[in-house]
Design an enzyme around this catalytic site. Structure first.
Site, PDB file in Angstrom:
ATOM      1  N   THR A 181      51.498  65.108  30.636  1.00  0.00           N
ATOM      2  CA  THR A 181      50.156  64.326  30.998  1.00  0.00           C
ATOM      3  C   THR A 181      49.829  64.561  32.500  1.00  0.00           C
ATOM      4  OG1 THR A 181      51.351  62.208  31.469  1.00  0.00           O
ATOM      5  CG2 THR A 181      50.701  62.593  29.211  1.00  0.00           C
ATOM      6  N   GLU A 226      48.401  63.112  24.115  1.00  0.00           N
ATOM      7  CA  GLU A 226      49.409  62.711  23.086  1.00  0.00           C
ATOM      8  C   GLU A 226      49.140  62.577  21.709  1.00  0.00           C
ATOM      9  OE1 GLU A 226      48.674  61.177  26.222  1.00  0.00           O
ATOM     10  OE2 GLU A 226      50.344  59.900  26.912  1.00  0.00           O
ATOM     11  N   LYS A 231      36.996  43.775  35.967  1.00  0.00           N
ATOM     12  CA  LYS A 231      37.046  42.241  35.388  1.00  0.00           C
ATOM     13  C   LYS A 231      36.265  41.355  36.411  1.00  0.00           C
ATOM     14  CE  LYS A 231      41.514  43.322  33.011  1.00  0.00           C
ATOM     15  NZ  LYS A 231      41.958  44.498  33.762  1.00  0.00           N
ATOM     16  N   TRP A 254      34.417  41.465  30.887  1.00  0.00           N
ATOM     17  CA  TRP A 254      34.764  42.788  31.163  1.00  0.00           C
ATOM     18  C   TRP A 254      33.433  43.691  31.461  1.00  0.00           C
ATOM     19  CZ3 TRP A 254      39.336  44.669  27.660  1.00  0.00           C
ATOM     20  CH2 TRP A 254      40.448  44.068  28.140  1.00  0.00           C
TER      21      TRP A 254
HETATM   22  P1  ADP Z   1      45.185  62.932  31.522  1.00  0.00           P
HETATM   23  O1  ADP Z   1      43.920  62.290  31.947  1.00  0.00           O
HETATM   24  O2  ADP Z   1      46.349  62.519  31.626  1.00  0.00           O
HETATM   25  O3  ADP Z   1      45.093  64.375  31.512  1.00  0.00           O
HETATM   26  P2  ADP Z   1      44.319  63.170  28.763  1.00  0.00           P
HETATM   27  O4  ADP Z   1      43.690  64.509  28.988  1.00  0.00           O
HETATM   28  O5  ADP Z   1      45.301  63.167  27.468  1.00  0.00           O
HETATM   29  O6  ADP Z   1      45.135  62.600  29.908  1.00  0.00           O
HETATM   30  O7  ADP Z   1      43.119  62.293  28.649  1.00  0.00           O
HETATM   31  C1  ADP Z   1      42.914  61.257  27.707  1.00  0.00           C
HETATM   32  C2  ADP Z   1      41.953  60.134  28.263  1.00  0.00           C
HETATM   33  O8  ADP Z   1      40.847  60.764  28.386  1.00  0.00           O
HETATM   34  C3  ADP Z   1      41.936  59.260  27.202  1.00  0.00           C
HETATM   35  O9  ADP Z   1      42.761  58.182  26.926  1.00  0.00           O
HETATM   36  C4  ADP Z   1      40.389  58.625  27.734  1.00  0.00           C
HETATM   37  O10 ADP Z   1      40.799  57.600  28.460  1.00  0.00           O
HETATM   38  C5  ADP Z   1      39.721  59.779  28.219  1.00  0.00           C
HETATM   39  N1  ADP Z   1      38.739  60.329  27.316  1.00  0.00           N
HETATM   40  C6  ADP Z   1      39.205  61.339  26.529  1.00  0.00           C
HETATM   41  N2  ADP Z   1      37.997  61.579  25.836  1.00  0.00           N
HETATM   42  C7  ADP Z   1      37.100  60.870  26.275  1.00  0.00           C
HETATM   43  C8  ADP Z   1      35.596  60.603  25.807  1.00  0.00           C
HETATM   44  N3  ADP Z   1      34.962  61.387  24.958  1.00  0.00           N
HETATM   45  N4  ADP Z   1      35.034  59.372  26.487  1.00  0.00           N
HETATM   46  C9  ADP Z   1      35.738  58.849  27.289  1.00  0.00           C
HETATM   47  N5  ADP Z   1      36.919  58.934  27.793  1.00  0.00           N
HETATM   48  C10 ADP Z   1      37.484  60.000  27.110  1.00  0.00           C
END
Ligand code: ADP
Length: 542
Positions: free
Chosen positions: A185, A331, A440, A445
């Site tokens: 990640t 994940e 917040k 929220w």
């Molecule tokens: P990282 O940001 O660590 O690279 P990921 O690529 O796994 O992690 O990103 C996952 C996160 O991206 C999700 O938990 C969510 O917050 C955000 N995300 C993914 N797709 C969407 C979407 N279509 N709309 C809003 N948020 C999204």
């Protein structure tokens, strides 16, 4: 009583064997640094994957060893996807956009024994090599003529290695639960964490992603993954492409270049393209300024960050392209949900259509999700209640690599996503924020994502971010940070007026600041962490 059906393991090797026999002539087109536009078939790529396996064997790497790549989307990376995983080793795709310190951390944490890199990353690799004690072998992904001049120890040329390798390999019979690939990640807080995919999870994810309400893939499709093969396996397209026989178009280093994306889409007849919202901004801008079109393109899958309505509208209204908005995370391999309307959109008025398409969609079989309150009680699917989004399923991780038994699942086996969402009566989930980004205000929220989506729809705004800033009375209030379009200056009052009637009055940001650029994370998302740091001294005007 056991059924009387054959038991075959769900392995990536099976995808390869099937695609080789049944889709062997399907094409893979890639942009490469040394060979320009390169054309191959699945059969060619799998034949070379066998040579990759032979090379790894001759170098003494064992089953389970991690082999790292620092590479763009192209045929050589695809050869490594199959050659490494199908020979029982673990493909560690490294994101070149990470900071040097993070790269050192993850390569050492993964204990990678070899690093295959695109020559473009040579300066990066040379700068880190001294601090990568586990890496015994460096391989530059190019032909002899393009070999860079380097003092890197134990450096080999990929094409020379393949030329000298045997083409005959006995692929091992693998346990379907064995590890196939590793991806960290991006670690916006703390160290990056390794997500270790298995053969089984990868095959099931590829199967599900081809379904009609997901990517709707078939042999007649031409797939352009503008999502990197170095992060979450390009959303599984290196597997779902061969599984269905679709043609793959791989953009190499030209991931955010509107002109190249257009010429690939048009020249290769791309029907489905996948990427995060920012890459589509580049393509749409190019189409707008040149007046070009993308007649072959039927749909885009957009995710990784909330897709602004303005992108979906422009795709649909100017180009007849449908946007499928999806959600997922490293994940979750990554697909968790995709938005394909249940009703015919023409039966909805414009406002209903817009409200519907900004949602992140319904779960696909193989994963299940729910929203819970602070006491872990499940919340209703009424489109209003919002709470922590939890997920479980065949391709959701149950712990991180080398994190021991460190439990990431709750007592009932659900994984907490760190996202806040609503779910409506038809099962459409909508992300309202990341837990740590939600604002917040006075105990209530405010969704930063919703405000950003509205702001980006304003004609003077090129990019927008909203963060919570300390407020003496309300705890936090939203601050809108914008990058103006080239030709405009921002009129603060008019921009704030833009929100009136679109959100509750108390959601409207308290102030607007204009910046030249907004910082992004290694996966191309707005870095709220950096913005919060940048604006930590900021105070609202009194
Ligand atoms: P990282 O940001 O660590 O690279 P990921 O690529 O796994 O992690 O990103 C996952 C996160 O991206 C999700 O938990 C969510 O917050 C955000 N995300 C993914 N797709 C969407 C979407 N279509 N709309 C809003 N948020 C999204």
């Amino acid at each position: 009583m056991r059924g009387r059906m054959m038991s075959k393991p769900l392995t990536i090797t099976e995808i390869m064997a099937f695609a080789d026999r049944h889709h062997g002539n399907s094409e893979i087109v890639s942009i490469t640094a040394d060979e320009g536009l390169h054309r191959a078939t699945y059969r060619d790529v799998f034949a070379r994957a066998a040579r990759v396996a032979a090379v790894l064997e001759s170098m003494g790497f064992n089953e389970g060893d991690r082999i790292a790549t620092l590479a763009w989307n192209d045929h050589r990376h695809l050869e490594l996807y199959y050659g490494v995983s199908c020979s029982g080793r673990v493909l560690h795709t490294v994101n070149p956009r990470l900071f040097g310190e993070q790269l050192v951390y993850i390569i050492n944490h993964a204990e990678d024994r070899a690093l295959f890199f695109d020559p473009m990353f040579l300066p990066l690799v040379e700068g880190l090599a001294d601090r990568l004690p586990t890496v015994e072998q460096f391989v530059a992904l190019c032909g002899r003529a393009a070999m860079p001049d380097s003092k890197l120890p134990r450096l080999e040329c990929y094409e020379t290695l393949l030329d000298n390798a045997t083409a005959n390999v006995d692929w091992p019979a693998l346990d379907e639960q064995s590890a196939s690939a590793l991806c960290y990640t991006s670690g916006t807080t703390g160290h990056p964490k390794g997500v270790l995919y298995s053969h089984r999870s990868t095959v099931l994810h590829a199967y599900a992603s081809a379904l009609p309400d997901v990517m709707q893939l078939s042999k007649r499709d031409v797939v352009l993954p503008v999502v990197p093969m170095f992060h979450v396996n390009a959303w599984g397209t290196p597997y779902s492409g061969p599984l269905t026989g679709a043609k793959l178009v791989l953009p190499g280093p030209k991931m955010a270049d509107g002109e190249t994306l257009h010429s690939l889409i048009d020249g290769e007849g791309v029907t489905i393209a996948l990427g995060v919202p920012t890459v589509w901004l580049a393509l749409l801008e190019h189409l707008r300024t040149t007046g070009k079109t993308v007649p072959s393109l039927d749909r885009t899958l957009v995710g990784g960050a909330a897709c602004p309505l303005s992108i979906m509208r422009e795709f649909e209204e100017r180009h007849g392209v449908t946007t499928r908005h999806g959600w997922g995370m490293t994940e979750t391999s990554p697909l968790g949900s995709v938005n394909v309307p249940v009703e015919d959109p023409s039966s909805l008025n414009e406002r209903e259509h817009d409200e519907q398409r900004v949602k992140q969609g319904r779960a696909l079989f193989g994963v299940d999700f729910k929203i819970v309150d602070d006491a872990n009680r499940e919340l209703p699917w009424d489109g209003k209640a919002f709470g922590d989004l939890k997920i479980r399923g065949y391709w959701v991780c149950d712990g991180y690599f080398k994190a021991g038994d460190g439990a990431v699942l709750d007592a009932d086996g659900w994984f907490s996503t760190g996202d806040v969402a609503t779910i409506d009566a038809s099962g459409f989930m909508k992300i309202t924020d990341r837990t740590k980004d939600v604002i917040k205000s006075g105990g209530e929220w405010i969704s930063s994502i919703e405000l950003e989506n509205l702001a980006i729809g304003h004609p003077d705004v090129a990019e927008a971010a909203v963060i919570g800033v300390d407020h003496p009375k309300w705890t936090e209030r939203p601050l809108l940070i914008v990058v103006p379009t080239d030709s405009s200056t921002i009129d603060k009052a008019a921009l704030l007026d833009w929100f009136k009637g679109k959100v509750a009055d108390w959601w409207i940001p308290d102030d607007v600041v204009t910046v030249a650029t907004i910082p992004h994370t290694a996966t191309g998302k707005i870095s709220k962490l950096t913005l919060r740091e940048q604006f930590k001294e900021y105070r609202f005007p009194t």
